[in-house]
Design a protein around this motif. Sequence first.
Motif, PDB file in Angstrom:
ATOM      1  N   GLY A 272      -4.081  -6.639 -42.350  1.00 21.75           N
ATOM      2  CA  GLY A 272      -3.526  -7.913 -41.345  1.00 21.75           C
ATOM      3  C   GLY A 272      -4.692  -8.460 -40.595  1.00 21.75           C
ATOM      4  O   GLY A 272      -5.689  -8.325 -40.800  1.00 21.75           O
ATOM      5  N   ARG A 273      -4.090  -9.709 -40.130  1.00 19.28           N
ATOM      6  CA  ARG A 273      -4.944 -10.587 -39.428  1.00 19.28           C
ATOM      7  C   ARG A 273      -4.457 -10.625 -37.973  1.00 19.28           C
ATOM      8  O   ARG A 273      -3.874 -11.651 -37.577  1.00 19.28           O
ATOM      9  CB  ARG A 273      -4.981 -12.163 -40.206  1.00 19.28           C
ATOM     10  CG  ARG A 273      -5.604 -12.012 -41.622  1.00 19.28           C
ATOM     11  CD  ARG A 273      -5.449 -13.283 -42.414  1.00 19.28           C
ATOM     12  NE  ARG A 273      -3.931 -13.356 -42.880  1.00 19.28           N
ATOM     13  CZ  ARG A 273      -3.336 -14.525 -43.215  1.00 19.28           C
ATOM     14  NH1 ARG A 273      -4.118 -15.766 -43.163  1.00 19.28           N
ATOM     15  NH2 ARG A 273      -1.950 -14.588 -43.550  1.00 19.28           N
ATOM     16  N   LEU A 274      -5.213  -9.909 -37.220  1.00 24.42           N
ATOM     17  CA  LEU A 274      -4.963  -9.950 -35.881  1.00 24.42           C
ATOM     18  C   LEU A 274      -6.303  -9.850 -35.117  1.00 24.42           C
ATOM     19  O   LEU A 274      -7.023  -9.536 -35.393  1.00 24.42           O
ATOM     20  CB  LEU A 274      -4.442  -8.521 -35.499  1.00 24.42           C
ATOM     21  CG  LEU A 274      -2.921  -8.165 -35.873  1.00 24.42           C
ATOM     22  CD1 LEU A 274      -2.739  -8.191 -37.295  1.00 24.42           C
ATOM     23  CD2 LEU A 274      -2.197  -7.312 -34.958  1.00 24.42           C
ATOM     24  N   GLN A 275      -6.273 -11.029 -34.371  1.00 26.20           N
ATOM     25  CA  GLN A 275      -7.512 -11.458 -33.386  1.00 26.20           C
ATOM     26  C   GLN A 275      -7.186 -10.945 -32.050  1.00 26.20           C
ATOM     27  O   GLN A 275      -6.272 -11.453 -31.358  1.00 26.20           O
ATOM     28  CB  GLN A 275      -7.893 -12.975 -33.427  1.00 26.20           C
ATOM     29  CG  GLN A 275      -8.980 -13.474 -32.542  1.00 26.20           C
ATOM     30  CD  GLN A 275      -9.276 -14.680 -32.534  1.00 26.20           C
ATOM     31  OE1 GLN A 275      -8.392 -15.423 -33.216  1.00 26.20           O
ATOM     32  NE2 GLN A 275     -10.063 -15.267 -31.806  1.00 26.20           N
ATOM     33  N   LEU A 276      -8.192 -10.229 -31.615  1.00 25.91           N
ATOM     34  CA  LEU A 276      -7.978  -9.634 -29.949  1.00 25.91           C
ATOM     35  C   LEU A 276      -8.623 -10.733 -29.184  1.00 25.91           C
ATOM     36  O   LEU A 276      -9.693 -10.741 -29.075  1.00 25.91           O
ATOM     37  CB  LEU A 276      -8.628  -8.100 -29.808  1.00 25.91           C
ATOM     38  CG  LEU A 276      -8.404  -7.686 -28.385  1.00 25.91           C
ATOM     39  CD1 LEU A 276      -6.857  -7.034 -28.197  1.00 25.91           C
ATOM     40  CD2 LEU A 276      -9.383  -6.223 -28.495  1.00 25.91           C
TER      41      LEU A 276
END
Length: 509
Positions: free
Chosen positions: A431-435
């Motif tokens: 996944g490409r999830l940015q917090l």
Amino acid sequence: MADDYLVRIGKLIRDARQHRGWTQSQLAEALGTSQSAVNRIERGNQNISLEMIARIGEALDSEIVSLGYAGPMHLRVVGGRRLSGSIDVKTSKNACVALLCATLLNKGRTVLRRVARIEEVYRLLEVLGSIGVRTRWINDGVDLEIVPPAQLDMEAIDAEAARRTRSIIMFLGPLLHRMDQFKLPYAGGCDLGTRTIEPHMIALRRFGLDIAATEGLYHARVDRSVSPARPIVLTERGDTVTENALLAAARHDGVTVIRNASSNYMVQDLCFFLEALGVRVEGIGTTTLTVHGVPTIDVDVDYSPSEDPVEAMSLLAAAVVTESELTVRRVPIEFLEIELAVLEEMGLDHDRTAEYFADNGRTRLVDLTVRPSKLEAPIDKIHPMPFPGLNIDNVPFFAAIAASAQGKTLIHDWVYDNRAIYLTDLNRLGGRLQLLDPHRVLVEGPTRWRAAEMMCPPALRPAVVVLLAMMAADGTSVLRNVYVINRGYEDLAERLNSLGAQIETFRDI
């Protein structure tokens, strides 16, 4: 064999028996022994041979019973498989645990139909059994019978079981009517950040309850001279807070008005159950509840909790992430309308049947068929709101769905301190999830999922989201220590396998 191992083996046998829906007497009959012998084995008070362990495992058809301490449960997932067919949504976890707490109001016999067979329920049953409440699975392990004693033995409470569930907090409302003082272990459950019981106390103090929290216990005292003289305004429109206020009001001899109440699905189910007990509740489904309490409740009651909208959302998300055509039956549509509206805007292709009623005669159900769809990221951010808004527990599933869509989606999980952080575990799977901060995560799709081995997040819904991503990933993934999933889902792996998934349950010996 060391006493410690006898106790561990006994607990494994007990859990396997309960999972099968058997009584101790039924297991004893299958083994050709006595119920008292099975009781001693499960308590760890009897030496047990390797032959007997093997016979018990065969009788229960369970891999849980094994030599020595089996350790945590894990899942091995062969991904990249399409799902197909149809599946029924099971009864609501959150409704079932609230109803189990509510049975403490009743002196009579309660039968709850199709109770969720999950770890959260098992922990509550252990607590109830330890204080003298008789519970047993009936009708081939489908339904649950609860019969309270004349007096509860709070000194004998199973503290270990109580600390593994946050639902224990909902004992406060019923117990304040049964005794002037008592002790409860601190509430546990998912790791979702700091959560105090102060919103509960703001409501319950109006009924004379005072609590001092020391040494891992809530020390409760009740002042019988105190009663609500004006409407109770909840400072938090929380589900369990509202339920605790309802449970306290149910046996208050008078009329209690609760404002800023949650109108969510589990609260409505609790209201319907209270009505079956003879308590009149006005305003069900709104944020103002008027409860006409009765000081004594002694009735035999039979109630069917409604289906779980969060499990329904889990199954819809499984279909979306694996690009499958799937029919999800018995969906409580009233509590998924916002989610479906958002998914329609994203491009979800689905059909729904005409509405029909759940077994409680009140909750509206439909059957939903979801087909593979080309999804686009929503224009607006995904964020929860109290019912009738998007359900807080359904927000994590949009992380996996957004990862399957074209574009960037902002998810704002403003309620819990930690849960958005756990969603970034999807990055381990491609996944490409940015917090952005502890509450906001930016999801970019579409995603080419890849297999990985990882620990289960310590929160229920993010843990299931990780499992769904593993199902979509080509190759074999391993999700370790999945107790948190078993807290809220009954036989999830086996049910997904019935739709075409390939998920194997295993333990470290």
